[in-house]
Each structure stands twice: as structure tokens, then as C-alpha cells.
Design an enzyme around this catalytic site. Structure first.
Site, short mmCIF file in Angstrom:
data_model
loop_
_atom_site.label_atom_id
_atom_site.label_comp_id
_atom_site.label_asym_id
_atom_site.label_seq_id
_atom_site.Cartn_x
_atom_site.Cartn_y
_atom_site.Cartn_z
N SER A 141 0.86 -1.19 0.00
CA SER A 141 0.00 0.00 0.00
C SER A 141 0.89 1.23 0.00
O SER A 141 1.98 1.22 0.58
CB SER A 141 -0.88 0.02 1.24
OG SER A 141 -1.48 1.30 1.36
N TYR A 154 -1.58 -1.14 10.07
CA TYR A 154 -1.78 -1.53 8.66
C TYR A 154 -0.50 -1.27 7.85
O TYR A 154 -0.03 -2.16 7.13
CB TYR A 154 -2.96 -0.74 8.10
CG TYR A 154 -3.26 -0.97 6.65
CD1 TYR A 154 -3.85 -2.16 6.22
CD2 TYR A 154 -2.98 0.00 5.69
CE1 TYR A 154 -4.15 -2.36 4.87
CE2 TYR A 154 -3.28 -0.19 4.35
CZ TYR A 154 -3.87 -1.38 3.95
OH TYR A 154 -4.15 -1.56 2.62
P1 NAP Z 1 -11.82 -5.35 -0.15
O1 NAP Z 1 -12.66 -4.71 -1.19
O2 NAP Z 1 -12.18 -5.19 1.29
O3 NAP Z 1 -11.71 -6.92 -0.51
C1 NAP Z 1 -10.95 -7.74 0.32
C2 NAP Z 1 -10.85 -9.12 -0.25
O4 NAP Z 1 -10.00 -9.89 0.61
C3 NAP Z 1 -12.19 -9.84 -0.30
O5 NAP Z 1 -12.25 -10.63 -1.45
C4 NAP Z 1 -12.14 -10.72 0.96
O6 NAP Z 1 -12.86 -11.93 0.84
C5 NAP Z 1 -10.68 -11.05 1.01
N1 NAP Z 1 -10.24 -11.48 2.34
C6 NAP Z 1 -10.29 -10.78 3.50
N2 NAP Z 1 -9.81 -11.53 4.51
C7 NAP Z 1 -9.46 -12.72 3.97
C8 NAP Z 1 -8.92 -13.92 4.49
N3 NAP Z 1 -8.63 -14.03 5.79
N4 NAP Z 1 -8.68 -14.95 3.64
C9 NAP Z 1 -8.99 -14.85 2.33
N5 NAP Z 1 -9.50 -13.74 1.78
C10 NAP Z 1 -9.75 -12.70 2.59
O7 NAP Z 1 -10.30 -4.84 -0.26
P2 NAP Z 1 -9.50 -4.17 -1.50
O8 NAP Z 1 -9.58 -2.70 -1.35
O9 NAP Z 1 -9.89 -4.80 -2.77
O10 NAP Z 1 -7.99 -4.54 -1.11
C11 NAP Z 1 -7.25 -5.57 -1.75
C12 NAP Z 1 -5.79 -5.41 -1.36
O11 NAP Z 1 -5.30 -4.15 -1.77
C13 NAP Z 1 -5.54 -5.49 0.15
O12 NAP Z 1 -4.35 -6.22 0.39
C14 NAP Z 1 -5.38 -4.05 0.55
O13 NAP Z 1 -4.60 -3.91 1.72
C15 NAP Z 1 -4.70 -3.49 -0.68
N6 NAP Z 1 -4.85 -2.03 -0.83
C16 NAP Z 1 -6.08 -1.48 -0.98
C17 NAP Z 1 -6.19 -0.09 -1.10
C18 NAP Z 1 -7.51 0.61 -1.27
O14 NAP Z 1 -7.55 1.84 -1.16
N7 NAP Z 1 -8.60 -0.09 -1.52
C19 NAP Z 1 -5.04 0.70 -1.08
C20 NAP Z 1 -3.79 0.08 -0.91
C21 NAP Z 1 -3.71 -1.29 -0.80
P3 NAP Z 1 -14.39 -12.07 1.39
O15 NAP Z 1 -15.21 -11.26 0.42
O16 NAP Z 1 -14.68 -13.50 1.32
O17 NAP Z 1 -14.39 -11.46 2.76
#
Ligand code: NAP
Length: 246
Positions: A141, A154
């Protein structure tokens, strides 16, 4: 036939958000994709159906990445179904925000369990099993460079992931496997949007000189580049995909 044909990619946390966009994009690029999820079986199945309808190949796989036995079973199942694994995208993650003073044990333990240990669990299996020429792409991130208050735990898990990315890229010497990380900035998914007032979202959207939030597809493009033939000479690097925020 595309250069990605016969490649098998596991995308963790692919039921929603950035992971779903990555799975969709890799499938469109010709890879067979494994849509891992923790609890969202419905959205995972719907994504698999969408990919299949578009002519791609997809399998769903429930596994909590923080559980090493569940992760090993998922890798077993994928090898049994497709004969091998070429790409791991460590996307599953959670984000809970609190100052260091206010963060409780549950917050600390859950972020470390899923973001850090979860990725180590999958990297261990991938390091043992990925076919030569494979790719590992971790999701970091841009908060690792921004240091905003409340992001301490985080950001710490993501900084650790960046460190492991560098180490693993060296440990896999001789197998033609690359290990890189993509570090998104604020991206329009539930993880970023949930619980934030619109004014805060608008302010964060304006931080980048490109003056908008990232979309899941923006991040998927960076991951697809590293996973595909054009990314073959990039190894041990962190790619910040964030519109120039830091
Ligand atoms: P999100 O919309 O909250 O989706 C999270 C995903 O992770 C969902 O598919 C969820 O599955 C899965 N997940 C959560 N806990 C899990 C576990 N214990 N085992 C397996 N799967 C699990 O998040 P996102 O924004 O797409 O983020 C994806 C990645 O990008 C993360 O690593 C996050 O830290 C990183 N990131 C995001 C942002 C941002 O602004 N969005 C910025 C920087 C980095 P379920 O649906 O089954 O719960």
C-alpha cells in the site's frame, strides 16, 4: 494462442474489490484463474460464471489465508485440478484504522494474521511449488510512504510485505521466478470507502496530482503487467500504482 495460455494464477481475496478486478483481467489475458475468498461465496461464484461466460477459465477456492493448513489444501486442490501453479497474487487483506494509543489487541492481531501471516502462508506454498518461470505479486500500500496517523499497524504489515518481497526474490534464484509488489494508493473499494464521510473521501481523492481515486482496474493493469510476458525483467521491485500521491 496468447503467451499466457496454460498459465494458472491464484488470486487471494478475489471475491470483491481489487482482487476481483485482477482475476477478471488475468483471465481476459488468457490465464486460468483461481478465485480465492474467505466468506463471500456468492460474489466469488458470480465472478467465476462471468469469466467463464466471456470464454475464460476460473475456479473458486474458499480458504482463510491466515490458516496455513487451509492454504496448503487450496494449493493441493489447484495442482490436482490444473496440474501446476504459475502465478500467485497475494491480494487478500483487511484495513482497520486506529491510533497506536487506541488500537486494541484484536486490531493488531487480525491485521498481522491476514495481511502479514496470510501472505507468508501463501508465499511459503508458492516458493515450494510454483513452476519455473512463475510470478509472485504481493499487494502492499502507498501508506508505507505516506505515514498518515491511524494507519500505523496496517502500514507496518505492508512494510513487512515489501521487505519479504525483496528477500523472496533473492531466495528463488535459479528458477526464473519473479517476486514483486504493487502498492496502490486510495482505491474505490469497500476497504477504502466503508466508514469514511464523503468529505474525507473527496479530500483523499484530490491528494494525487491526477485528482481522482484509483479504480480496481487501475491496480489490475499493474498486476497484469508484472504477471505477463512484458514484466519478465522486473524482479524484487515495489510498483506504486497511485496517480502520483507519493
Ligand atoms: P476489499 O474490497 O475489502 O476486498 C478484500 C478481499 O480480501 C475480499 O475478497 C475478501 O474476501 C478477502 N479477504 C479478506 N480476509 C481474507 C482472508 N482471511 N482470507 C482470504 N480472503 C480474505 O479490499 P481491497 O480494497 O480490494 O484490497 C485488496 C488489497 O489491496 C488489500 O491487500 C489491501 O490492503 C490493498 N490495498 C487497498 C487499497 C484501497 O484503497 N482499496 C489501497 C492500498 C492497498 P471475502 O469477500 O470473502 O471477505
Amino acid at each position: 494462442m496468447s503467451e499466457n495460455s496454460n498459465k494458472v494464477a491464484i488470486v487471494t481475496g478475489a471475491s470483491r474489490g481489487i482482487g476481483a478486478a485482477i482475476a477478471e483481467r488475468l483471465a481476459r489475458n488468457g490465464m486460468t484463474v483461481v478465485i480465492n475468498y474467505a466468506g463471500s461465496v456468492g460474489p466469488a461464484e458470480e465472478l467465476a460464471a462471468l469469466i467463464e461466460k466471456a470464454g475464460g477459465k476460473a475456479l473458486t477456492a474458499q480458504a482463510d489465508v491466515s490458516d496455513p493448513a487451509a492454504v496448503a489444501r487450496m494449493f493441493d486442490a489447484v495442482e490436482a485440478a490444473f496440474g501446476g501453479i504459475d502465478v500467485l497474487v497475494n491480494n487478500a487483506g483487511i484495513m482497520k484504522l486506529a491510533t497506536i494509543a487506541d488500537g486494541d489487541d484484536t486490531l493488531v492481531d487480525s491485521e498481522i494474521a491476514i495481511n502479514l501471516k496470510g501472505s507468508l502462508n501463501t508465499m511459503r506454498e508458492a516458493a515450494r511449488r510454483l513452476r519455473d518461470g512463475g510470478r509472485i505479486i504481493n499487494l502492499s500500500s502507498s501508506v508505507v510512504g505516506l505515514y498518515q496517523p491511524t494507519y500505523g499497524v496496517y502500514a507496518a504489515t505492508k512494510a513487512a510485505i515489501e521487505a519479504v518481497t525483496h528477500v523472496l526474490s533473492k531466495e528463488l534464484r535459479g528458477r526464473n521466478i519473479t517476486v514483486n509488489a504493487v502498492a496502490p494508493g486510495p482505491t474505490a473499494t469497500a476497504l477504502f470507502l466503508d466508514g469514511k464521510p464523503q468529505a474525507v473521501i473527496d479530500q483523499l481523492a484530490k491528494l494525487a496530482p491526477l485528482e481522482r481515486l484509483g479504480q480496481p482496474e487501475d491496480i489490475a493493469s499493474a498486476v497484469a503487467f508484472l504477471a505477463g510476458p512484458d514484466g519478465s525483467w522486473i524482479n524484487g521491485q515495489i510498483l506504486r500504482s497511485n496517480g502520483g500521491i507519493v
